[in-house]
Design an enzyme around this catalytic site. Structure first.
Site, short mmCIF file in Angstrom:
data_model
loop_
_atom_site.label_atom_id
_atom_site.label_comp_id
_atom_site.label_asym_id
_atom_site.label_seq_id
_atom_site.Cartn_x
_atom_site.Cartn_y
_atom_site.Cartn_z
N HIS A 113 0.82 -1.22 0.00
CA HIS A 113 0.00 0.00 0.00
C HIS A 113 0.86 1.27 0.00
CE1 HIS A 113 0.41 -0.29 4.53
NE2 HIS A 113 0.50 1.02 4.39
N ASP A 148 0.20 -7.62 1.24
CA ASP A 148 0.65 -6.24 1.48
C ASP A 148 2.17 -6.15 1.52
OD1 ASP A 148 0.27 -3.54 1.74
OD2 ASP A 148 -0.01 -3.57 3.92
N GLY A 187 3.11 6.50 7.84
CA GLY A 187 4.48 6.74 7.40
C GLY A 187 5.45 5.69 7.92
N ASN A 188 5.06 5.03 9.05
CA ASN A 188 5.87 3.91 9.57
C ASN A 188 5.71 2.65 8.73
OD1 ASN A 188 5.60 5.23 12.70
ND2 ASN A 188 7.51 4.22 12.14
N SER A 189 4.68 2.62 7.91
CA SER A 189 4.41 1.42 7.11
C SER A 189 5.62 1.04 6.28
CB SER A 189 3.21 1.65 6.19
OG SER A 189 2.04 1.82 6.92
N GLY A 210 -6.34 -5.50 -15.32
CA GLY A 210 -6.28 -4.32 -14.47
C GLY A 210 -6.86 -3.06 -15.09
#
Length: 409
Positions: free
Chosen positions: A149, A179, A258-260, A317
């Site tokens: 993401h 993810d 933002g830590n993702s 897609g």
């Protein structure tokens, strides 16, 4: 009558020579026996290799050869994760973790383009937007793991190292189901920046109550390299995220937007998880994808660019509109599938299909309805390359499209 004995010298010599021959023969026989003793294992091996092989033995040999080939294929993959000892020895390991593991965590900037089209007048409008996240360096060859993401929809990707050095990156592949995504930078960049390759730990050995250190870029690159500390609150948490079940590590170390894609680290300085989301409506609820969960996906993305699962349906897609015969006559368009939007970094986008295109053919067969397009795609599998015929601004041309797993809405 006197008897006498006449000594026959020649007969004596002949008898003496016979015993010598017998002695020599015995010696050579012994030497031959010793030689056969030591040569027999090699002769047996050669014989067994040339012997008749039964079908079961043949299948076993084929299986062994397949395993050997798989090992060779694995050898082609880059070595992921630092293999040395980080020597975290302090009574308070957080300082050393920040110094030694911090450079292995980078920022990621996602620049995407949102395309709007006025279907009445035909005008196209584009707007650029930026997203931010974190990533973990896995090899000296430039591979970095992050969340899908974080990079989803990216038109351009940039990696930001400690010291705010920003370099372009390319998307190797992403898997929205888990993810997990992999991006890559030119390894020459590592000569110009401070970096480290993360040491990967065994997430199956993680226990509740252990110290946990989260490293990432909360709220953007202005707060890059933020260190937060907590404990492992729970392991093997199964949460449903966007209708997908995910097995996660729970921690109370602060994880924010933002830590993702950042690192969750144990007291040895080993990455045991990749921070992915924060629980809503409560403080002290953070979750990370275990290392043992994302590492096999990373390897497959590096090898194939996509993750193929049993039962995956192929897709290209796009979102589109079926142009009927009446609409085609009214708009002066061909009958087919009008592409309203494409999935960023999806199969159609990679092939060059754009909003406003009309799909009119598939592998030399005309396409006029969604059902025809769906049936044609379903005759293939993920990874197949097909030919899609496009009408654009009065011109027709064909593009090769490699089918990817269909993203269910």
């Amino acid at each position: 009558m006197r008897e006498f004995y006449e000594f026959d010298e020649q007969q004596y010599e002949r008898k003496g020579r016979i015993w010598k021959y017998i002695a020599v023969a015995v010696v050579f026989a012994l030497l031959g026996a010793i030689g056969m003793y030591y040569m027999l294992p090699y002769i047996s091996d050669d014989y067994s290799e040339n012997a008749v092989v039964t079908p079961n033995e043949q299948e076993q040999k084929v299986a062994e050869n397949d395993e050997a080939n798989q090992e060779k294929d694995k050898a082609k993959l880059p070595e992921l994760g630092y293999k040395g000892d980080l020597f975290i020895t302090s009574d308070n390991p957080v300082v050393e973790i920040a110094e030694k593991v911090g450079p292995a965590v980078v920022g990621i900037t996602n620049k995407s383009i949102i395309t709007y089209r006025d279907w009445f007048f035909g005008d196209v409008y584009m707007q650029e937007q930026e997203g931010y996240g974190s990533g973990i360096i896995l090899s000296d060859e430039g591979y970095i793991v992050t969340n899908a993401h974080v990079v989803e929809g990216a038109k351009e990707l940039y990696v930001v190292f400690q010291g705010e050095k920003q370099v372009p990156a390319q998307l190797v592949g992403m898997d929205t189901t888990s993810d997990v995504a992999v991006v890559k930078v030119d390894p020459q960049v590592f000569k110009e920046v401070k970096y480290a390759v993360a040491k990967l730990g065994d997430s199956d050995k993680v226990r509740p109550g252990e110290l946990a250190v989260a490293i990432g870029n909360p709220l953007g690159h202005d707060l890059a390299g933020t260190i937060t500390v907590g404990v492992i609150s729970a392991v093997n948490r199964t949460l449903v995220v966007d209708q997908r079940p995910m097995k996660l590590i729970q921690t109370d170390a602060a994880i924010n937007r933002g830590n993702s894609g950042g690192a969750l680290v144990n007291t040895k300085g080993e990455v045991i998880g990749m921070n992915t989301l924060k629980g809503s409506g409560a403080e002290g609820l953070g979750f990370a994808i275990p290392t043992n969960e994302f590492l096999p996906i990373v390897r497959e993305l590096i090898q194939k660019g996509v993750v193929v699962r049993e039962g995956d349906k192929p897709g290209i897609g796009i979102w589109g509109h079926e142009i009927t015969a009446a609409e085609a006559k009214q708009l002066n368009y061909p009958q087919g599938i009008l592409v309203r939007a494409v999935v960023q970094n999806g199969a159609a986008a990679k092939a060059g299909i754009q909003p406003g295109d009309v799909i009119i053919g598939f592998n030399d067969k005309p396409i006029k309805t969604f059902q025809e397009l769906k049936d044609a795609i379903n005759q293939h599998k993920v990874g197949d390359t097909v030919k899609i015929k496009i009408w654009r601004d009065g011109k027709e041309f064909t593009l090769p499209v490699t089918l990817e797993p269909l993203q269910e809405e």
